[in-house]
Structure formats: structure tokens, C-alpha cells
Motif scaffolding. Sequence first.
Motif, PDB file in Angstrom:
ATOM      1  N   CYS A 274      47.130  43.417  33.936  1.00 33.14           N
ATOM      2  CA  CYS A 274      46.510  42.230  33.349  1.00 33.14           C
ATOM      3  C   CYS A 274      45.086  42.047  33.860  1.00 33.14           C
ATOM      4  CB  CYS A 274      47.349  40.993  33.652  1.00 33.14           C
ATOM      5  SG  CYS A 274      48.924  40.947  32.769  1.00 33.14           S
ATOM      6  N   TYR A 275      44.875  42.326  35.147  1.00 30.27           N
ATOM      7  CA  TYR A 275      43.517  42.242  35.709  1.00 30.27           C
ATOM      8  C   TYR A 275      42.594  43.246  35.027  1.00 30.27           C
ATOM      9  CZ  TYR A 275      39.626  42.948  38.911  1.00 30.27           C
ATOM     10  OH  TYR A 275      38.362  43.092  39.434  1.00 30.27           O
ATOM     11  N   TYR A 276      43.088  44.472  34.859  1.00 33.11           N
ATOM     12  CA  TYR A 276      42.266  45.535  34.263  1.00 33.11           C
ATOM     13  C   TYR A 276      41.907  45.198  32.812  1.00 33.11           C
ATOM     14  CZ  TYR A 276      40.869  50.176  32.648  1.00 33.11           C
ATOM     15  OH  TYR A 276      40.176  51.232  32.106  1.00 33.11           O
ATOM     16  N   VAL A 277      42.918  44.805  32.046  1.00 33.74           N
ATOM     17  CA  VAL A 277      42.681  44.471  30.637  1.00 33.74           C
ATOM     18  C   VAL A 277      41.799  43.228  30.523  1.00 33.74           C
ATOM     19  CG1 VAL A 277      43.809  43.689  28.507  1.00 33.74           C
ATOM     20  CG2 VAL A 277      44.801  45.575  29.829  1.00 33.74           C
TER      21      VAL A 277
ATOM     22  N   ILE B 201      56.115  44.021  39.365  1.00 33.22           N
ATOM     23  CA  ILE B 201      55.325  42.795  39.185  1.00 33.22           C
ATOM     24  C   ILE B 201      53.877  43.034  39.600  1.00 33.22           C
ATOM     25  CG2 ILE B 201      54.997  40.452  40.078  1.00 33.22           C
ATOM     26  CD1 ILE B 201      58.083  40.248  40.208  1.00 33.22           C
ATOM     27  N   ALA B 202      53.693  43.735  40.721  1.00 39.46           N
ATOM     28  CA  ALA B 202      52.331  44.051  41.177  1.00 39.46           C
ATOM     29  C   ALA B 202      51.598  44.905  40.140  1.00 39.46           C
ATOM     30  CB  ALA B 202      52.382  44.775  42.522  1.00 39.46           C
ATOM     31  N   TRP B 203      52.302  45.853  39.552  1.00 39.12           N
ATOM     32  CA  TRP B 203      51.711  46.704  38.515  1.00 39.12           C
ATOM     33  C   TRP B 203      51.312  45.888  37.287  1.00 39.12           C
ATOM     34  CZ3 TRP B 203      49.677  51.275  37.234  1.00 39.12           C
ATOM     35  CH2 TRP B 203      49.653  51.634  35.888  1.00 39.12           C
ATOM     36  N   VAL B 204      52.173  44.960  36.901  1.00 37.97           N
ATOM     37  CA  VAL B 204      51.876  44.103  35.744  1.00 37.97           C
ATOM     38  C   VAL B 204      50.629  43.270  36.005  1.00 37.97           C
ATOM     39  CG1 VAL B 204      52.698  42.102  34.433  1.00 37.97           C
ATOM     40  CG2 VAL B 204      54.232  44.030  34.853  1.00 37.97           C
ATOM     41  N   LEU B 205      50.507  42.699  37.195  1.00 40.64           N
ATOM     42  CA  LEU B 205      49.333  41.889  37.523  1.00 40.64           C
ATOM     43  C   LEU B 205      48.073  42.754  37.545  1.00 40.64           C
ATOM     44  CD1 LEU B 205      50.821  39.576  40.304  1.00 40.64           C
ATOM     45  CD2 LEU B 205      50.364  39.014  37.901  1.00 40.64           C
ATOM     46  N   PHE B 206      48.205  43.985  38.041  1.00 39.81           N
ATOM     47  CA  PHE B 206      47.055  44.905  38.012  1.00 39.81           C
ATOM     48  C   PHE B 206      46.661  45.213  36.572  1.00 39.81           C
ATOM     49  CE2 PHE B 206      45.892  49.374  37.249  1.00 39.81           C
ATOM     50  CZ  PHE B 206      44.615  49.374  37.811  1.00 39.81           C
TER      51      PHE B 206
ATOM     52  N   LYS C 193      39.613  42.156  32.690  1.00 43.68           N
ATOM     53  CA  LYS C 193      38.245  42.455  33.128  1.00 43.68           C
ATOM     54  C   LYS C 193      37.443  43.131  32.022  1.00 43.68           C
ATOM     55  CE  LYS C 193      35.652  44.395  37.011  1.00 43.68           C
ATOM     56  NZ  LYS C 193      35.729  45.174  38.289  1.00 43.68           N
ATOM     57  N   LYS C 194      38.093  44.025  31.291  1.00 44.64           N
ATOM     58  CA  LYS C 194      37.409  44.658  30.159  1.00 44.64           C
ATOM     59  C   LYS C 194      37.025  43.617  29.113  1.00 44.64           C
ATOM     60  CE  LYS C 194      38.513  48.577  28.430  1.00 44.64           C
ATOM     61  NZ  LYS C 194      39.243  49.675  27.766  1.00 44.64           N
ATOM     62  N   GLU C 195      37.914  42.641  28.905  1.00 42.51           N
ATOM     63  CA  GLU C 195      37.624  41.599  27.929  1.00 42.51           C
ATOM     64  C   GLU C 195      36.516  40.670  28.436  1.00 42.51           C
ATOM     65  OE1 GLU C 195      38.704  39.912  24.064  1.00 42.51           O
ATOM     66  OE2 GLU C 195      38.584  41.838  25.089  1.00 42.51           O
ATOM     67  N   ARG C 196      36.497  40.440  29.754  1.00 43.40           N
ATOM     68  CA  ARG C 196      35.429  39.606  30.308  1.00 43.40           C
ATOM     69  C   ARG C 196      34.079  40.299  30.154  1.00 43.40           C
ATOM     70  NH1 ARG C 196      36.119  37.544  36.365  1.00 43.40           N
ATOM     71  NH2 ARG C 196      35.719  39.738  36.825  1.00 43.40           N
ATOM     72  N   SER C 197      34.055  41.618  30.272  1.00 45.44           N
ATOM     73  CA  SER C 197      32.809  42.359  30.069  1.00 45.44           C
ATOM     74  C   SER C 197      32.309  42.216  28.641  1.00 45.44           C
ATOM     75  CB  SER C 197      33.024  43.848  30.393  1.00 45.44           C
ATOM     76  OG  SER C 197      33.397  44.022  31.736  1.00 45.44           O
ATOM     77  N   ARG C 198      33.253  42.072  27.711  1.00 48.07           N
ATOM     78  CA  ARG C 198      32.884  41.934  26.300  1.00 48.07           C
ATOM     79  C   ARG C 198      32.444  40.516  25.956  1.00 48.07           C
ATOM     80  NH1 ARG C 198      35.156  40.791  21.156  1.00 48.07           N
ATOM     81  NH2 ARG C 198      37.084  39.999  22.093  1.00 48.07           N
TER      82      ARG C 198
ATOM     83  N   VAL D 216      42.632  28.735  34.897  1.00 55.86           N
ATOM     84  CA  VAL D 216      42.096  29.871  34.144  1.00 55.86           C
ATOM     85  C   VAL D 216      40.771  29.548  33.474  1.00 55.86           C
ATOM     86  CG1 VAL D 216      44.392  30.812  33.770  1.00 55.86           C
ATOM     87  CG2 VAL D 216      43.391  29.339  32.022  1.00 55.86           C
ATOM     88  N   LYS D 217      40.581  28.284  33.072  1.00 54.59           N
ATOM     89  CA  LYS D 217      39.347  27.858  32.405  1.00 54.59           C
ATOM     90  C   LYS D 217      38.988  28.828  31.282  1.00 54.59           C
ATOM     91  CE  LYS D 217      37.795  25.287  36.428  1.00 54.59           C
ATOM     92  NZ  LYS D 217      36.755  25.077  37.444  1.00 54.59           N
ATOM     93  N   GLY D 218      37.768  29.354  31.290  1.00 51.35           N
ATOM     94  CA  GLY D 218      37.355  30.216  30.193  1.00 51.35           C
ATOM     95  C   GLY D 218      37.158  31.663  30.606  1.00 51.35           C
ATOM     96  N   ASP D 219      37.805  32.075  31.704  1.00 49.04           N
ATOM     97  CA  ASP D 219      37.652  33.434  32.222  1.00 49.04           C
ATOM     98  C   ASP D 219      38.771  34.320  31.670  1.00 49.04           C
ATOM     99  OD1 ASP D 219      37.490  35.784  33.650  1.00 49.04           O
ATOM    100  OD2 ASP D 219      37.175  34.806  35.580  1.00 49.04           O
ATOM    101  N   PRO D 220      38.446  35.345  30.870  1.00 52.54           N
ATOM    102  CA  PRO D 220      39.487  36.217  30.301  1.00 52.54           C
ATOM    103  C   PRO D 220      40.395  36.854  31.345  1.00 52.54           C
ATOM    104  CG  PRO D 220      37.417  36.579  29.172  1.00 52.54           C
ATOM    105  CD  PRO D 220      37.108  35.678  30.331  1.00 52.54           C
ATOM    106  N   VAL D 221      39.836  37.168  32.538  1.00 48.87           N
ATOM    107  CA  VAL D 221      40.674  37.753  33.594  1.00 48.87           C
ATOM    108  C   VAL D 221      41.727  36.749  34.045  1.00 48.87           C
ATOM    109  CG1 VAL D 221      40.723  38.651  35.951  1.00 48.87           C
ATOM    110  CG2 VAL D 221      38.878  39.333  34.407  1.00 48.87           C
ATOM    111  N   LYS D 222      41.286  35.524  34.325  1.00 52.59           N
ATOM    112  CA  LYS D 222      42.207  34.485  34.782  1.00 52.59           C
ATOM    113  C   LYS D 222      43.199  34.096  33.685  1.00 52.59           C
ATOM    114  CE  LYS D 222      38.971  32.460  38.117  1.00 52.59           C
ATOM    115  NZ  LYS D 222      38.196  31.244  38.479  1.00 52.59           N
ATOM    116  N   ILE D 223      42.729  34.090  32.454  1.00 50.91           N
ATOM    117  CA  ILE D 223      43.616  33.751  31.339  1.00 50.91           C
ATOM    118  C   ILE D 223      44.733  34.788  31.201  1.00 50.91           C
ATOM    119  CG2 ILE D 223      43.757  33.574  28.819  1.00 50.91           C
ATOM    120  CD1 ILE D 223      40.912  32.347  28.930  1.00 50.91           C
ATOM    121  N   THR D 224      44.363  36.054  31.293  1.00 50.37           N
ATOM    122  CA  THR D 224      45.347  37.128  31.146  1.00 50.37           C
ATOM    123  C   THR D 224      46.359  37.106  32.287  1.00 50.37           C
ATOM    124  OG1 THR D 224      43.631  38.475  30.089  1.00 50.37           O
ATOM    125  CG2 THR D 224      45.637  39.606  30.755  1.00 50.37           C
ATOM    126  N   ILE D 225      45.867  36.983  33.506  1.00 49.84           N
ATOM    127  CA  ILE D 225      46.774  36.918  34.656  1.00 49.84           C
ATOM    128  C   ILE D 225      47.591  35.631  34.616  1.00 49.84           C
ATOM    129  CG2 ILE D 225      46.889  36.761  37.178  1.00 49.84           C
ATOM    130  CD1 ILE D 225      44.445  38.588  37.310  1.00 49.84           C
ATOM    131  N   GLY D 226      46.945  34.519  34.251  1.00 51.17           N
ATOM    132  CA  GLY D 226      47.652  33.247  34.172  1.00 51.17           C
ATOM    133  C   GLY D 226      48.783  33.275  33.164  1.00 51.17           C
TER     134      GLY D 226
END
Length: 434
Positions: free
Chosen positions: A192-195, A185-190, A197-202, A90-100
Motif C-alpha cells: 500500500c505504501y509503494y502503490v 500484514i507487513a507485506w500488505v502495508l508495504f 507513493k507512486k500515486e502521490r508522485s502523480r 489521511v487528509k489528502g495524501d495518497p500514501v496515507k489514504i491507501t494505508i489508511g
Amino acid sequence: MLALLGFGIIAVFLYTTMTKRLSIPVALIIIPVVFGLIGGFGTEIGKMMISGIVKVTPSAMIPIFAVIYFGLMIDAGMFDPMVNKILKLVKGDPVKITIGAAVLAMLVSLDGDGTTTFIISVTAMYPITRKINMNPLILPFAVGMAAGVMNPLPWSGPTTRVMATLQSDASIVFNPIIPAMIAGIAWVLFACYYVGKKERSRLGVADFGGNILAEPEFDGGGQNPSIKRPHLFWFNVIMTVLIIAGLLAEIMPMATLFVIGFAIVITVNYPNLKDQQERMKNYSTEVVTIVTLIFSAGCFTGILSGTKMVTEMARALVSLIPQGMGSLLPLVVAITSMPLSLVFPTDAYYFGVLPVIYEMAASIGIEPVQIGRAAILGQMTVGFPLSPLAAATLVLISVAKVNLVEHQKFMFLWAFGTTIVMTMVAYLTGALSF
């Protein structure tokens, strides 16, 4: 008269448990006994209670040995490499952190205990979210969504209660909703990706400039290293995969799979008798709680069934259903299941409300198991990480250091979406039908 007594049992049970005037096991035993005496059943009550206990005994074996089995796997460190791998990825990527965080929670959720899931998952991921200044509500959102969608597992509380009250097994209650659970599970991962990604934009993607796992704040959750068994990692993984495969293939009853698995892994991982006793002692409180609860539920359902109260209650309620609307009963249960997690505790819903709906369904030609499946699509499964009535939720907001109301506002619609997706797939695959 019997219907009135039955509704009285349900009303008093809900009142005394929701206001915490009686504990759940005590209420499950005392209240139906008192109303059974009022109904004139006298000495027959004891036989009814024993009959109910006998019927739920096979169901009691599943959560007992599943909890011990996955507890042993956590203690032995089977999940540790997965945690470390996720942290590295996940490192420092909010998308990867959320999904991870969600993936980690799904893995840890295999033990069926929400409190354990929240402590391990949040403890592992919290330092990263804090270090890059992520919205603190995102971590409990990801972990809660993941734990919720995994909670219909057949050794978790809600599904265990459905199997106990229906005197059924996982192949009938759980297996048909596996496609719905995969869709959830697929919905949950989606989500997490959406949320994320918004955080990564910020925030952007943070660069730690080194190995974050080496930093002092990552302490591995403070677990005792002396009970770890890293050299047995692959043995434990293979055993777990074989048990889950056997469960899905229905090669033998689930209870026996976990009984055999438990006997093997505790012997291999902790061959010393003293170590085995120490591990068993570690799970004793949870196991006693499970046994007491399920046997108490057996007394409750045994009296309701033996006195025919539940049958008369169902007949009374069926008379209130508009003609032609009965076929929508599973849909109504499914759609309302998640929001009702905020209103009804697990036991009040599964032991107090559902048995009446089962009888209603049966009287109008709907398989009661459909009602059970519909309920576990949301009630204290998807909904439990939001419910103030679930102790695990209080643990979640505590370790994540967030406010309950803010957490509920952030997560509610996404969690409700999980139930909607699972309900649609359940109908498409035939687990539910009109």
C-alpha cells in the motif's frame, strides 16, 4: 471400487456446484448419499452422517458466535471512532489514504465477513479518493489486500472449513501461522505504501482547507444511529481485546470465549429484550447459512470417512507421486492456494479437494494439518478479493465502481506476493515443514 466412487463424488460435487446446478448444502448431502447407496452401504449411511455432524458441531459454534459478536460491535459503533480517526489522519495524501484504507479494512475484517468489510471500508474512504482524483483501482486494491490477509482468522470461512474437515481447533490450525499472518500484514502495508507513493508522485498532496469529515458526502456509511452505543466504546474495546487475548493464550476453547463474550456484550449494549431480538434477527440469515453449510459438510465428510472412500482415494493418488517428492506437498498446496481461488469456490476446494490431499499427506507421513495451514495461506483468503466466485468480490467492485478484470490485473501479483511471504515465514517458523 471405493476409490472410484470417491472420485466420482468429488467430480460430481465440483461439477454441480461450479455450474450452479445444485446449492452447496444440497450437493454436500445428496451426492455422497447417492454414491454411498451405489456402494452398498444402505442403512449405514445415516449413522455416518450423524457421526460427521457430531464431529463438526464444536467447529460450528465458532463462526456463529464470532459473527454475532463482531456484528454487535459494528452495530454498537465500536469501530466508528477508528474510522473517523483514520479519515482525519489521511487528509489528502495518497500514501496515507491507501494505508489508511488497508488499516480500516483490517479492523473491520475482525468480523470475518468480507461483504461487511468492503461496504464499510470503501464507503468510508471512497469520497476522499474521488475528491483528489486517485486511480479508482487503488482503493479496492488496498481494501482487498487487507481483507485477504486477515481472512485466515479462525472464525472466517476457509479456516472454519479446515477445522471442520480435520475435526481440529484453532490452537492447532491457526495459532502456528500467526507469525506468517503478521508477515503478510507487513507485506500488505508495504504494498500500500509503494502503490500510494507512486500515486502521490502523480497527484501530489491535496489540501482540503478544512475538515473533510464535515462535508455532506461523508455520511458515515448510512448506519442507523439509534443502535449506536458510544458511551460503551471502551467497554466494548476491552471485551474484544480480552477475547482475542484469551484466544491466543488458549485459556479456553475459542467457541466458549465467543459464546460468553456474546452473552455479555448483547446484555450490556442492548439490555432491552426487544432490542436484543432485533439485533439477533439482523444476523439470522448469515447464522442459518453457516449452520446449514457446516452440518452439511459434516454429512459429506462423515460418509466419505465412514465408507473409507477417502482413504482409498488417497492411496490411489499416493501411488502417482514420484519417489522423494512427497515432502513438497505442503509447499505445492501453499503456492497454488491463492491462484486456485480463481478456479475453485471455497466449498469445492475445502470440502472437495482438500480431504483427498489430507489423506495423501497422512499416508506419506505428513501431518494433514500442515495441508490445512498451507491452504489458508491463499485459497479464498488472500485470493478471495480477486475471485469472481466470491460474492463479496462482486460487492467490492460494485461499491468501488471498478471493472473486475482491471481490478484483478492491478492486484494479482501483489496478492500472490502475500501468499509467498506468508509461506516463507510459515516454513521458517515451523508451521510448515519439508
